[in-house]
Design a protein around this motif. Structure first.
Motif, PDB file in Angstrom:
ATOM      1  N   GLN A   1     -12.389  35.211 124.112  1.00 34.79           N
ATOM      2  CA  GLN A   1     -11.341  35.181 125.131  1.00 34.79           C
ATOM      3  C   GLN A   1     -11.071  36.565 125.714  1.00 34.79           C
ATOM      4  O   GLN A   1     -10.376  36.686 126.729  1.00 34.79           O
ATOM      5  CB  GLN A   1     -10.046  34.610 124.547  1.00 34.79           C
ATOM      6  CG  GLN A   1      -9.356  35.523 123.536  1.00 34.79           C
ATOM      7  CD  GLN A   1      -7.999  34.991 123.118  1.00 34.79           C
ATOM      8  OE1 GLN A   1      -7.821  33.806 122.876  1.00 34.79           O
ATOM      9  NE2 GLN A   1      -7.011  35.867 123.043  1.00 34.79           N
ATOM     10  N   ASP A   2     -11.624  37.604 125.120  1.00 36.08           N
ATOM     11  CA  ASP A   2     -11.443  38.957 125.648  1.00 36.08           C
ATOM     12  C   ASP A   2     -12.489  39.319 126.693  1.00 36.08           C
ATOM     13  O   ASP A   2     -12.441  40.427 127.245  1.00 36.08           O
ATOM     14  CB  ASP A   2     -11.464  39.965 124.496  1.00 36.08           C
ATOM     15  CG  ASP A   2     -10.313  39.731 123.536  1.00 36.08           C
ATOM     16  OD1 ASP A   2      -9.164  39.680 124.003  1.00 36.08           O
ATOM     17  OD2 ASP A   2     -10.562  39.565 122.332  1.00 36.08           O
ATOM     18  N   HIS A   3     -13.411  38.414 126.970  1.00 33.02           N
ATOM     19  CA  HIS A   3     -14.397  38.630 128.027  1.00 33.02           C
ATOM     20  C   HIS A   3     -13.925  37.968 129.316  1.00 33.02           C
ATOM     21  O   HIS A   3     -13.577  36.779 129.324  1.00 33.02           O
ATOM     22  CB  HIS A   3     -15.755  38.055 127.626  1.00 33.02           C
ATOM     23  CG  HIS A   3     -16.434  38.831 126.547  1.00 33.02           C
ATOM     24  ND1 HIS A   3     -16.629  38.333 125.270  1.00 33.02           N
ATOM     25  CD2 HIS A   3     -16.971  40.078 126.552  1.00 33.02           C
ATOM     26  CE1 HIS A   3     -17.261  39.245 124.542  1.00 33.02           C
ATOM     27  NE2 HIS A   3     -17.483  40.310 125.292  1.00 33.02           N
ATOM     28  N   ALA A   4     -13.945  38.718 130.398  1.00 30.74           N
ATOM     29  CA  ALA A   4     -13.487  38.193 131.685  1.00 30.74           C
ATOM     30  C   ALA A   4     -14.320  36.988 132.111  1.00 30.74           C
ATOM     31  O   ALA A   4     -13.789  36.019 132.662  1.00 30.74           O
ATOM     32  CB  ALA A   4     -13.556  39.294 132.747  1.00 30.74           C
ATOM     33  N   ALA A   5     -15.639  37.030 131.868  1.00 33.87           N
ATOM     34  CA  ALA A   5     -16.499  35.919 132.277  1.00 33.87           C
ATOM     35  C   ALA A   5     -16.135  34.632 131.546  1.00 33.87           C
ATOM     36  O   ALA A   5     -16.256  33.539 132.109  1.00 33.87           O
ATOM     37  CB  ALA A   5     -17.961  36.272 132.032  1.00 33.87           C
ATOM     38  N   PHE A   6     -15.677  34.732 130.308  1.00 33.76           N
ATOM     39  CA  PHE A   6     -15.252  33.544 129.571  1.00 33.76           C
ATOM     40  C   PHE A   6     -13.873  33.076 130.045  1.00 33.76           C
ATOM     41  O   PHE A   6     -13.619  31.870 130.146  1.00 33.76           O
ATOM     42  CB  PHE A   6     -15.226  33.833 128.071  1.00 33.76           C
ATOM     43  CG  PHE A   6     -14.822  32.647 127.231  1.00 33.76           C
ATOM     44  CD1 PHE A   6     -15.689  31.588 127.041  1.00 33.76           C
ATOM     45  CD2 PHE A   6     -13.576  32.587 126.633  1.00 33.76           C
ATOM     46  CE1 PHE A   6     -15.326  30.488 126.275  1.00 33.76           C
ATOM     47  CE2 PHE A   6     -13.193  31.505 125.860  1.00 33.76           C
ATOM     48  CZ  PHE A   6     -14.081  30.451 125.681  1.00 33.76           C
ATOM     49  N   ARG A   7     -13.001  34.013 130.346  1.00 31.85           N
ATOM     50  CA  ARG A   7     -11.672  33.619 130.846  1.00 31.85           C
ATOM     51  C   ARG A   7     -11.781  32.876 132.175  1.00 31.85           C
ATOM     52  O   ARG A   7     -10.947  32.017 132.486  1.00 31.85           O
ATOM     53  CB  ARG A   7     -10.774  34.849 130.985  1.00 31.85           C
ATOM     54  CG  ARG A   7     -10.407  35.485 129.658  1.00 31.85           C
ATOM     55  CD  ARG A   7      -9.243  36.466 129.793  1.00 31.85           C
ATOM     56  NE  ARG A   7      -9.554  37.566 130.699  1.00 31.85           N
ATOM     57  CZ  ARG A   7     -10.194  38.663 130.336  1.00 31.85           C
ATOM     58  NH1 ARG A   7     -10.631  38.811 129.093  1.00 31.85           N
ATOM     59  NH2 ARG A   7     -10.426  39.630 131.210  1.00 31.85           N
ATOM     60  N   ARG A   8     -12.808  33.189 132.970  1.00 30.06           N
ATOM     61  CA  ARG A   8     -13.007  32.459 134.227  1.00 30.06           C
ATOM     62  C   ARG A   8     -13.253  30.975 133.944  1.00 30.06           C
ATOM     63  O   ARG A   8     -12.849  30.109 134.730  1.00 30.06           O
ATOM     64  CB  ARG A   8     -14.208  33.023 134.986  1.00 30.06           C
ATOM     65  CG  ARG A   8     -14.116  34.499 135.327  1.00 30.06           C
ATOM     66  CD  ARG A   8     -13.112  34.781 136.444  1.00 30.06           C
ATOM     67  NE  ARG A   8     -13.136  36.207 136.757  1.00 30.06           N
ATOM     68  CZ  ARG A   8     -12.398  37.132 136.161  1.00 30.06           C
ATOM     69  NH1 ARG A   8     -11.571  36.762 135.180  1.00 30.06           N
ATOM     70  NH2 ARG A   8     -12.468  38.404 136.497  1.00 30.06           N
ATOM     71  N   ILE A   9     -13.925  30.679 132.834  1.00 29.08           N
ATOM     72  CA  ILE A   9     -14.145  29.281 132.466  1.00 29.08           C
ATOM     73  C   ILE A   9     -12.825  28.625 132.092  1.00 29.08           C
ATOM     74  O   ILE A   9     -12.523  27.504 132.510  1.00 29.08           O
ATOM     75  CB  ILE A   9     -15.159  29.190 131.311  1.00 29.08           C
ATOM     76  CG1 ILE A   9     -16.518  29.770 131.740  1.00 29.08           C
ATOM     77  CG2 ILE A   9     -15.320  27.739 130.847  1.00 29.08           C
ATOM     78  CD1 ILE A   9     -17.536  29.844 130.617  1.00 29.08           C
ATOM     79  N   TRP A  65      -0.649  43.103 123.297  1.00 20.54           N
ATOM     80  CA  TRP A  65      -0.470  42.165 124.402  1.00 20.54           C
ATOM     81  C   TRP A  65      -1.719  41.303 124.605  1.00 20.54           C
ATOM     82  O   TRP A  65      -1.635  40.094 124.735  1.00 20.54           O
ATOM     83  CB  TRP A  65      -0.142  42.946 125.671  1.00 20.54           C
ATOM     84  CG  TRP A  65      -0.041  42.086 126.905  1.00 20.54           C
ATOM     85  CD1 TRP A  65      -1.021  41.821 127.810  1.00 20.54           C
ATOM     86  CD2 TRP A  65       1.112  41.366 127.346  1.00 20.54           C
ATOM     87  NE1 TRP A  65      -0.560  40.993 128.797  1.00 20.54           N
ATOM     88  CE2 TRP A  65       0.747  40.702 128.544  1.00 20.54           C
ATOM     89  CE3 TRP A  65       2.411  41.230 126.856  1.00 20.54           C
ATOM     90  CZ2 TRP A  65       1.647  39.899 129.239  1.00 20.54           C
ATOM     91  CZ3 TRP A  65       3.308  40.435 127.555  1.00 20.54           C
ATOM     92  CH2 TRP A  65       2.917  39.781 128.737  1.00 20.54           C
ATOM     93  N   PHE A  66      -2.888  41.939 124.566  1.00 20.78           N
ATOM     94  CA  PHE A  66      -4.116  41.213 124.845  1.00 20.78           C
ATOM     95  C   PHE A  66      -4.588  40.362 123.666  1.00 20.78           C
ATOM     96  O   PHE A  66      -5.394  39.450 123.853  1.00 20.78           O
ATOM     97  CB  PHE A  66      -5.225  42.186 125.256  1.00 20.78           C
ATOM     98  CG  PHE A  66      -4.995  42.818 126.598  1.00 20.78           C
ATOM     99  CD1 PHE A  66      -4.616  42.051 127.686  1.00 20.78           C
ATOM    100  CD2 PHE A  66      -5.150  44.186 126.778  1.00 20.78           C
ATOM    101  CE1 PHE A  66      -4.398  42.617 128.931  1.00 20.78           C
ATOM    102  CE2 PHE A  66      -4.941  44.772 128.017  1.00 20.78           C
ATOM    103  CZ  PHE A  66      -4.552  43.985 129.100  1.00 20.78           C
ATOM    104  N   ILE A  67      -4.093  40.659 122.476  1.00 24.10           N
ATOM    105  CA  ILE A  67      -4.458  39.838 121.317  1.00 24.10           C
ATOM    106  C   ILE A  67      -3.799  38.466 121.393  1.00 24.10           C
ATOM    107  O   ILE A  67      -4.287  37.503 120.790  1.00 24.10           O
ATOM    108  CB  ILE A  67      -4.098  40.578 120.011  1.00 24.10           C
ATOM    109  CG1 ILE A  67      -5.086  41.750 119.799  1.00 24.10           C
ATOM    110  CG2 ILE A  67      -4.127  39.657 118.808  1.00 24.10           C
ATOM    111  CD1 ILE A  67      -4.718  42.662 118.655  1.00 24.10           C
TER     112      ILE A  67
END
Length: 333
Positions: A257-265, A96-98
């Motif tokens: 994209q698996d890092h939450a801090a990057f997904r915030r961007i 799912w996360f991939i």
């Protein structure tokens, strides 16, 4: 008397092993593998980067399929059916996360400009000559260069002045120097503060303003995870507070994209150009093992006014990163 049958601690082959010892060993191996994977997947599910070593392992999330698969094999050999269920759940979550994260889709409006963007981490300036050759061959319109120390900066200014006369740079030694080179006129902006240089500019692309921001936050080394999160947060704030103009944020984000801090961007509305072109999982680092193994931590992020095509990942000698080259089309309503 047959000692093999008289002593219940001895197996029929005389090896001295207790019956079921191999199964218990297999179950323990599976449990250890699943526990490690579960810690990382749990943080991914909770939308947090956690603490060391989770942020470092999150960069390689797809590769956690390997220990999970090995754990499932151990559960089958051990006939540990509850563990098998555990492993199947982990496999489902990983699958799912991939899947790609973030928005996609074609921009509205008519196309008004084409531009080719290149981002490259030249590793303390070591790949400067290779980058210059690449620029001359690929002819990008805008170039984002990270870890461009003093000699790198001087070489780019000297060798590319005719083709890319406009520049914004943060001078520095080692990994601290960064530069944006452009065929288009640039207006200076404040950029984003950070340990390493992250200059910004506004480009005049055929009469249309395009905001440019170089990204190079600190990597998530064990002793500086919080600093890494703060600097990614500063990039997110810059993206969220950007004026209402098309934007390109590019560079070595030291995050996937698996890092939450990057997904915030990405949640600010920026889109990964590699994903738009179907290459969202192509590794860019470390170059010695990419593309067979690695993580995509170098990105070209664009606002919704852009379409992306022709994404390529270029292996330059003398650097541990692959460069990212992508063709963008600017649309306006």
């Amino acid at each position: 008397m047959d000692t093999a049958t008289a002593d219940p601690t001895v197996t029929g082959d005389g090896s001295g092993r207790r019956p079921g010892g191999g199964r218990r060993f297999g179950a323990w191996c599976a449990a250890l593998l699943f526990a490690g994977v579960s810690a990382v997947v749990g943080c991914r599910t909770a939308d947090t980067d956690g603490i060391t070593p989770v942020p470092q392992l999150l960069a390689f999330l797809p590769w956690l399929l390997v220990p999970t698969g090995a754990g499932l094999l151990f559960t089958l050999l051990a006939r540990w059916w509850a563990g098998a269920v555990w492993g199947v759940v982990l496999l489902g979550l990983l699958a799912w996360f991939i899947e790609p994260y973030g928005k996609s889709g074609d921009p509205g409006g008519r196309p008004v400009a084409e531009l080719r963007v290149l981002t490259s981490n030249v590793e303390f300036g070591q790949a400067t000559d290779a980058l210059i050759d690449t620029v001359r061959r690929e002819k990008p319109d805008i170039i984002f260069v990270q870890e461009c120390e003093y000699s790198c900066d001087a070489a780019l200014e000297r060798e590319l002045a005719d083709s890319h006369p406009h520049r914004r740079a943060v001078e520095g030694g080692g990994s601290e120097g960064s530069v944006i080179l452009s065929r288009f006129p640039l207006e200076a902006t404040e950029g984003v503060p950070g340990t390493m240089g992250m200059p910004g500019a506004v480009a005049d692309v055929g009469g249309h303003s395009v905001r440019l921001q170089l990204a190079h936050p600190m990597p998530p080394l064990p002793e500086q995870v919080r600093l890494w999160q703060r600097e990614l947060g500063a990039l997110r704030a810059a993206a969220a507070d950007a004026p209402d103009v098309p934007a390109v944020f590019a560079g070595d984000f030291n995050a996937s994209q698996d890092h939450a801090a990057f997904r915030r961007i990405l949640d600010t509305g920026l889109r990964d150009a590699a994903r738009l072109d179907g290459s969202d999982r192509t590794p860019t680092w470390p170059s010695r093992t990419a593309p067979a193994f690695g993580a995509q931590i170098d990105h070209v992020l664009v606002s919704e006014e852009f379409a992306a095509s022709g994404a390529r990942f270029l292996a330059l000698p003398d650097t541990d990163h692959h460069a990212v080259l992508v063709d963008l089309t600017l649309h306006v309503r």
